[in-house]
Design an enzyme around this catalytic site. Sequence first.
Site, short mmCIF file in Angstrom:
data_model
loop_
_atom_site.label_atom_id
_atom_site.label_comp_id
_atom_site.label_asym_id
_atom_site.label_seq_id
_atom_site.Cartn_x
_atom_site.Cartn_y
_atom_site.Cartn_z
N ASP A 1 0.84 -1.21 0.00
CA ASP A 1 0.00 0.00 0.00
C ASP A 1 0.87 1.25 0.00
O ASP A 1 1.99 1.24 0.50
CB ASP A 1 -0.91 -0.02 1.24
CG ASP A 1 -2.08 0.93 1.12
OD1 ASP A 1 -2.34 1.43 -0.01
OD2 ASP A 1 -2.74 1.19 2.14
N ASN B 1 1.28 3.41 -2.92
CA ASN B 1 1.80 3.85 -4.24
C ASN B 1 1.26 5.21 -4.63
O ASN B 1 1.99 6.06 -5.14
CB ASN B 1 1.37 2.86 -5.34
CG ASN B 1 2.00 1.49 -5.16
OD1 ASN B 1 2.90 1.32 -4.34
ND2 ASN B 1 1.53 0.52 -5.93
N TRP C 1 2.78 8.02 -2.55
CA TRP C 1 4.19 8.21 -2.93
C TRP C 1 4.27 9.11 -4.16
O TRP C 1 5.08 10.03 -4.23
CB TRP C 1 4.82 6.84 -3.20
CG TRP C 1 6.28 6.87 -3.53
CD1 TRP C 1 7.32 6.82 -2.65
CD2 TRP C 1 6.86 6.95 -4.85
NE1 TRP C 1 8.51 6.84 -3.33
CE2 TRP C 1 8.26 6.93 -4.68
CE3 TRP C 1 6.33 7.01 -6.14
CZ2 TRP C 1 9.15 6.98 -5.75
CZ3 TRP C 1 7.21 7.07 -7.20
CH2 TRP C 1 8.61 7.06 -7.02
N ARG D 1 -0.79 8.90 -10.06
CA ARG D 1 -0.78 7.70 -9.20
C ARG D 1 -0.10 6.52 -9.89
O ARG D 1 0.58 5.71 -9.24
CB ARG D 1 -2.21 7.32 -8.81
CG ARG D 1 -2.92 8.37 -7.97
CD ARG D 1 -4.36 7.95 -7.69
NE ARG D 1 -4.41 6.66 -7.01
CZ ARG D 1 -4.27 6.49 -5.69
NH1 ARG D 1 -4.11 7.53 -4.90
NH2 ARG D 1 -4.32 5.29 -5.15
N HIS E 1 2.52 3.22 -8.95
CA HIS E 1 2.29 1.78 -9.19
C HIS E 1 3.46 1.17 -9.96
O HIS E 1 3.88 0.05 -9.70
CB HIS E 1 0.99 1.57 -9.96
CG HIS E 1 -0.24 1.98 -9.18
ND1 HIS E 1 -0.43 1.64 -7.87
CD2 HIS E 1 -1.34 2.71 -9.54
CE1 HIS E 1 -1.60 2.14 -7.45
NE2 HIS E 1 -2.16 2.80 -8.45
N LEU F 1 10.60 -20.92 -4.89
CA LEU F 1 9.80 -19.87 -4.25
C LEU F 1 8.38 -19.95 -4.80
O LEU F 1 8.18 -20.06 -6.01
CB LEU F 1 10.40 -18.49 -4.59
CG LEU F 1 9.55 -17.27 -4.19
CD1 LEU F 1 9.44 -17.15 -2.68
CD2 LEU F 1 10.15 -15.98 -4.76
N ARG G 1 1.93 -4.88 6.21
CA ARG G 1 1.27 -3.83 5.43
C ARG G 1 2.13 -2.58 5.44
O ARG G 1 2.56 -2.11 6.50
CB ARG G 1 -0.12 -3.49 5.99
CG ARG G 1 -0.81 -2.42 5.12
CD ARG G 1 -2.28 -2.26 5.42
NE ARG G 1 -2.91 -1.39 4.43
CZ ARG G 1 -4.18 -1.41 4.08
NH1 ARG G 1 -4.98 -2.28 4.64
NH2 ARG G 1 -4.65 -0.58 3.18
C1 IPE Z 1 -5.46 -2.73 -0.10
O1 IPE Z 1 -5.11 -1.39 -0.28
C2 IPE Z 1 -5.48 -3.45 -1.41
C3 IPE Z 1 -4.19 -3.63 -2.06
C4 IPE Z 1 -3.02 -3.32 -1.56
C5 IPE Z 1 -4.25 -4.26 -3.35
P1 IPE Z 1 -6.22 -0.25 -0.45
O2 IPE Z 1 -5.49 1.01 -0.58
O3 IPE Z 1 -7.16 -0.62 -1.54
O4 IPE Z 1 -7.00 -0.35 0.93
P2 IPE Z 1 -7.85 0.75 1.72
O5 IPE Z 1 -8.85 1.32 0.77
O6 IPE Z 1 -6.88 1.79 2.18
O7 IPE Z 1 -8.46 0.00 2.85
C1 IPE Z 2 -1.54 0.20 -3.24
O1 IPE Z 2 -1.30 1.57 -3.33
C2 IPE Z 2 -1.75 -0.45 -4.57
C3 IPE Z 2 -3.15 -0.85 -4.84
C4 IPE Z 2 -4.15 -0.80 -4.01
C5 IPE Z 2 -3.41 -1.32 -6.17
P1 IPE Z 2 -2.51 2.59 -3.35
O2 IPE Z 2 -2.88 2.86 -4.76
O3 IPE Z 2 -3.64 2.13 -2.49
O4 IPE Z 2 -1.82 3.86 -2.70
P2 IPE Z 2 -2.45 4.89 -1.68
O5 IPE Z 2 -2.98 4.09 -0.53
O6 IPE Z 2 -3.53 5.62 -2.40
O7 IPE Z 2 -1.31 5.75 -1.29
MG MG Z 3 -4.10 2.40 -0.53
#
Ligand code: IPE
Ligand code: IPE
Ligand code: MG
Length: 247
Positions: free
Chosen positions: A25, A27, A30, A38, A42, A136, A193
Amino acid sequence: MTLDQPPPEDPRPAPENLHVAVIMDGNGRWAANRGWPRLVGHRKGVERVRQLVEACPDLGIRYLTLYAFSTENWKRSTEEVLGLMSLLSRFIKAEAKRLKKEGVRLRFIGDRTRLEPKLQRLMGWIEAQTASNARLFLTVAVNYGGRDEITRAMRQVAQRVSRGEIAPEAVTDAVVTEHLDTAFLPDPDLVVRSSGETRVSNFLLWQAAYSEYIFTPVLWPDFTPETMRGIIGAFLQRERRFGGVKP
Ligand code: IPE
Ligand code: IPE
Ligand code: MG
């Protein structure tokens, strides 16, 4: 202890065969911190996956399970959803050779029926290509939700019961486990996480019943194998009791 004596040995065995599951989580944040779209976050995140996969044998990780796209992530913009799906396709194509060579068995969990047929075929292809690997076990969760997974498993069990293949009394913990997407995996020892959020977001709800959780503020695009080494060090200090008492 005098200086001419060797240091006492660390009584804890070096980790091996660990199952580590990761909620990658942060990305988006960042990228936003840098004023970038965004998707740039990723893309950087995929690079971190590559590095982590390579470091797993050295870190004592035999099973690595990565949360890439949740059943709730469809709520995001079409641009972001398509971008994530295209990163997944590109990852499969670009990494196929290396995964094969390095003994990585790649499999997917989640409901793939909602994904593009072309992506579904690619997923099936890489699973077949790496099926004989065992160094792995890399599992990527795509359109995965713990509740959705348990619901689909329950549906299958109910069908088997209604066909008379299983008696209702024979539906045990093990039967449920066998019908989950993760039937081929041991339960995770550790769920990590990144990004400072301290919630589970529908990841491995059944499987993580006795997993340790470690939350780190590091955003996923900054998460290196060294970050994971520190986290595993902290995990090894923990005492797992599984409901029992200290021996
Ligand atoms: C959880 O992250 C899902 C993944 C990392 C793929 P999210 O960013 O979607 O979760 P919430 O919305 O903060 O709970
Ligand atoms: C996690 O990063 C990746 C996915 C859920 C696909 P996010 O896209 O949720 O990044 P934030 O939480 O918005 O920073
Ligand atoms: Mg997120």
